[in-house]
Design a protein around this motif. Sequence first.
Motif, short mmCIF file in Angstrom:
data_model
loop_
_atom_site.label_atom_id
_atom_site.label_comp_id
_atom_site.label_asym_id
_atom_site.label_seq_id
_atom_site.Cartn_x
_atom_site.Cartn_y
_atom_site.Cartn_z
N ARG A 17 1.08 -1.27 0.05
CA ARG A 17 -0.60 -0.23 0.02
C ARG A 17 0.65 1.05 0.03
N LEU A 18 2.20 0.73 0.49
CA LEU A 18 2.84 2.27 1.00
C LEU A 18 3.53 2.53 -0.26
N LEU A 19 4.32 1.77 -1.59
CA LEU A 19 5.15 1.75 -1.59
C LEU A 19 4.06 2.38 -3.49
N GLN A 90 10.50 -8.63 21.67
CA GLN A 90 9.18 -8.19 21.48
C GLN A 90 9.32 -7.19 20.97
N ILE A 91 10.21 -5.58 22.08
CA ILE A 91 10.05 -4.90 21.73
C ILE A 91 11.17 -4.91 20.26
N ALA A 92 13.14 -5.38 20.99
CA ALA A 92 13.59 -4.76 20.07
C ALA A 92 12.56 -4.92 18.39
N ALA A 93 11.72 -6.03 18.11
CA ALA A 93 11.89 -6.75 17.10
C ALA A 93 11.51 -5.85 16.28
N ALA A 94 9.69 -5.42 16.50
CA ALA A 94 9.10 -4.23 16.48
C ALA A 94 9.87 -3.10 16.22
N GLY A 95 11.42 -2.65 16.80
CA GLY A 95 12.01 -1.28 16.23
C GLY A 95 12.17 -1.77 14.88
N ILE A 96 12.67 -2.73 15.03
CA ILE A 96 13.61 -3.30 13.85
C ILE A 96 12.72 -3.51 12.92
N SER A 97 11.55 -3.95 12.96
CA SER A 97 10.49 -4.22 12.02
C SER A 97 10.38 -2.73 11.35
N PHE A 98 10.36 -1.10 12.34
CA PHE A 98 9.86 0.10 11.91
C PHE A 98 11.29 0.47 10.50
N ASN A 106 11.97 5.26 2.73
CA ASN A 106 12.73 6.48 2.35
C ASN A 106 13.94 5.90 0.79
N ALA A 107 13.75 4.98 0.66
CA ALA A 107 14.95 4.41 -0.29
C ALA A 107 13.91 4.93 -1.59
N HIS A 108 12.76 4.82 -0.92
CA HIS A 108 12.15 4.24 -2.05
C HIS A 108 11.60 6.34 -2.77
N ILE A 109 11.26 6.57 -2.23
CA ILE A 109 11.24 8.33 -2.07
C ILE A 109 12.12 9.24 -2.64
N ASP A 110 13.60 8.66 -2.38
CA ASP A 110 14.76 9.28 -3.18
C ASP A 110 14.90 8.80 -3.97
N ASP A 111 14.26 7.37 -4.24
CA ASP A 111 14.49 7.23 -5.48
C ASP A 111 13.57 8.00 -7.01
N CYS A 112 12.63 7.76 -6.76
CA CYS A 112 11.37 8.67 -6.61
C CYS A 112 11.85 10.59 -7.60
N TYR A 113 12.65 10.49 -5.98
CA TYR A 113 12.85 12.70 -6.04
C TYR A 113 13.97 12.37 -7.38
N GLU A 114 14.97 11.93 -6.85
CA GLU A 114 15.78 11.68 -8.73
C GLU A 114 15.07 11.33 -10.25
N THR A 115 14.57 10.07 -9.66
CA THR A 115 14.02 9.58 -11.08
C THR A 115 13.46 11.24 -11.72
N VAL A 116 12.14 11.89 -11.30
CA VAL A 116 11.92 13.20 -11.44
C VAL A 116 12.79 14.64 -11.55
#
Length: 121
Positions: A17-19, A90-98, A106-116
């Motif tokens: 949904r995000l990408l 479980q707290i650490a796992a949630a942090g890693i997931s985030f 953020n990598a996708h945002i950077d790639d979109c910006y650079e493409t445009v």
Amino acid sequence: MPVPGADLIVDANILTRLLPEISSRFGLSEQQVNALEPDRAKQILLIAANLGNGVIGRSITRRVVTMLIRRVGVRYASKSLLRFVPFAGQIAAAGISFGAMKLVGNAHIDDCYETVRRTLA
């Protein structure tokens, strides 16, 4: 006892949904790129491919998302192991997931910006 792989399914659903939403905001969704002149669309896809982004201008499926998640595979491997440590794990796992979701987004945002940026230059 945590269910192995359940968190990966949740993360994949978030990314499917995000990408597309990020791509759409930059005018780089599949529909938007297909509506462009063929030469311009080809240029956008070539720039995206050179950046290593196989998501821009394409349909985003779970297969594509799984490929992206593999980029942050080390984080997911450590997250899976941490989930078995009571409470703190479980707290650490949630942090890693985030962190992994933020990294991919953020990598996708950077790639979109650079493409445009390259397209307009």
